[in-house]
Write an enzyme that holds these catalytic residues in place. Structure first.
Site, short mmCIF file in Angstrom:
data_model
loop_
_atom_site.label_atom_id
_atom_site.label_comp_id
_atom_site.label_asym_id
_atom_site.label_seq_id
_atom_site.Cartn_x
_atom_site.Cartn_y
_atom_site.Cartn_z
N ARG A 25 16.63 6.03 3.00
CA ARG A 25 15.80 5.43 2.01
C ARG A 25 16.15 6.23 0.72
O ARG A 25 15.81 5.87 -0.25
CB ARG A 25 14.50 5.67 2.48
CG ARG A 25 13.47 4.77 1.39
CD ARG A 25 12.25 4.85 1.91
NE ARG A 25 11.21 3.68 1.35
CZ ARG A 25 10.07 4.53 0.52
NH1 ARG A 25 9.95 5.90 0.47
NH2 ARG A 25 9.34 3.68 -0.28
N ILE A 51 9.97 0.60 -5.23
CA ILE A 51 10.72 0.27 -3.70
C ILE A 51 9.41 0.22 -2.85
O ILE A 51 8.24 1.29 -3.09
CB ILE A 51 11.52 1.66 -3.42
CG1 ILE A 51 12.11 1.32 -2.10
CG2 ILE A 51 11.04 2.78 -3.60
CD1 ILE A 51 13.24 2.70 -1.65
N SER A 52 9.46 -0.89 -2.00
CA SER A 52 8.17 -0.92 -1.06
C SER A 52 7.92 0.06 -0.24
O SER A 52 8.86 1.08 0.34
CB SER A 52 8.25 -2.20 -0.27
OG SER A 52 8.61 -3.55 -1.33
N GLN A 53 6.66 0.26 0.11
CA GLN A 53 6.15 1.30 1.29
C GLN A 53 6.99 1.05 2.28
O GLN A 53 7.11 -0.21 2.89
CB GLN A 53 4.62 1.11 1.30
CG GLN A 53 4.15 1.94 2.21
CD GLN A 53 2.68 1.48 2.66
OE1 GLN A 53 2.23 0.32 2.12
NE2 GLN A 53 1.90 2.23 3.35
#
Ligand code: SAM
Length: 204
Positions: A25, A51-53
Site C-alpha cells: 500500500r 485511497i480507500s481505508q
C-alpha cells in the site's frame, strides 16, 4: 495492518487476506503519508480524492466472492490500490477513473508492479465500460444515490456488484446478485466515500 485491523474486524476470506498482505500500500500513497500507509484510514491522493481505508478495500473485495476466473469492472481507480488487490484475485480487471492525472499515476504503479491483467481507462465510469461488458463482478469505489443503471445492465448472469449507496455524506454498502431478470439485494456496512461524479452519479 492485516493482523491488527482486518482479521479482528471480521475479514475471513484467505485469498483476500493473502492479497492484502501482498500488495504494498505504501507505493500507492503520497510521500508525505508514507508513515501512515498501513494505518486503517483513507488517505488523500491529490485532486480532492482518497485511497480507500484498507478495511473497506478488504470488505468490499470479500463481498465480491472472487474465485480467480472473473472479469471485474472497478469504477473509481483512484490510486490503483484496489485495482492491484483485484488483480491478485481475478482473471482480468478493468478500472475506470474520471480524473486523468490519477488514472495516469495509477497506471504507472500498476505497470511497475507487473499487473498485466489490470487495464486502466479514463472516463465516466458511471456509464460502465460497454465495450468490455458483461462483467462477472463490478465494484464501485465512489458513492452514488443509487446503483447506476448501466452498471446493473453490464453485470453478467450470476454476477455480483458491490457499491456504496446513499447520500453524498454517508452511505451503506449494497451487494446486488443478478439472478435472471431480478437482482437479490442486501445492505451491510455503513461507510463514507467520495462522490461518484457523472451521468449516473452526482453533478460536479
Ligand atoms: N479505489 C481507489 C483506490 O484504491 O485508491 C479509491 C477510490 S476514491 C475513494 C474514488 C475515486 O472515484 C476517485 O478517484 C474519483 O475521482 C473517482 N470517480 C468519481 N466519479 C467517477 C466516475 N464517474 N467515473 C470514474 N471514476 C470516478
Amino acid at each position: 495492518m492485516v493482523e491488527t485491523q482486518l482479521i479482528p474486524r471480521g475479514i475471513k476470506d484467505k485469498r483476500v487476506i493473502e492479497a492484502m498482505l501482498k500488495v504494498p500500500r505504501h507505493l500507492f500513497v503520497r510521500e508525505q503519508d508514507l508513515y501512515r500507509a498501513y494505518d486503517d484510514m483513507a488517505l488523500p491522493i491529490g485532486e480532492g480524492q482518497t485511497i480507500s481505508q484498507p478495511y473497506m478495500v478488504a470488505k468490499m473485495t470479500e463481498l465480491l466472492e472472487l474465485k480467480g476466473d472473473e472479469k471485474v469492472l472497478e469504477v473509481g481507480t483512484g490510486s490503483g490500490y484496489q485495482a492491484a488487490v483485484l488483480g491478485e484475485l481475478a482473471r482480468e480487471v478493468y478500472s475506470v477513473e474520471r480524473i486523468e492525472s490519477l488514472a495516469r499515476r495509477a497506471q504507472e504503479i500498476i505497470k511497475k508492479l507487473g499487473y498485466d491483467n489490470v487495464h486502466i481507462f479514463t472516463g465516466d465510469g458511471s456509464l460502465g465500460l460497454q465495450e468490455h461488458a458483461p462483467f462477472d463482478r463490478i465494484i464501485v469505489t465512489a458513492a452514488s444515490p443509487e446503483v447506476p443503471k448501466p452498471l446493473r445492465e453490464q453485470l453478467s448472469e450470476g454476477g455480483i456488484l458491490v457499491a456504496p449507496v446513499g447520500s453524498r455524506f454517508s452511505q451503506q454498502l449494497v451487494r446486488l446478485c443478478k439472478r435472471g431478470n431480478r437482482f437479490e439485494e442486501d445492505y451491510s456496512t455503513l461507510c463514507v466515500f467520495v462522490p461518484l461524479i457523472g451521468a449516473y452519479g452526482w453533478e460536479d
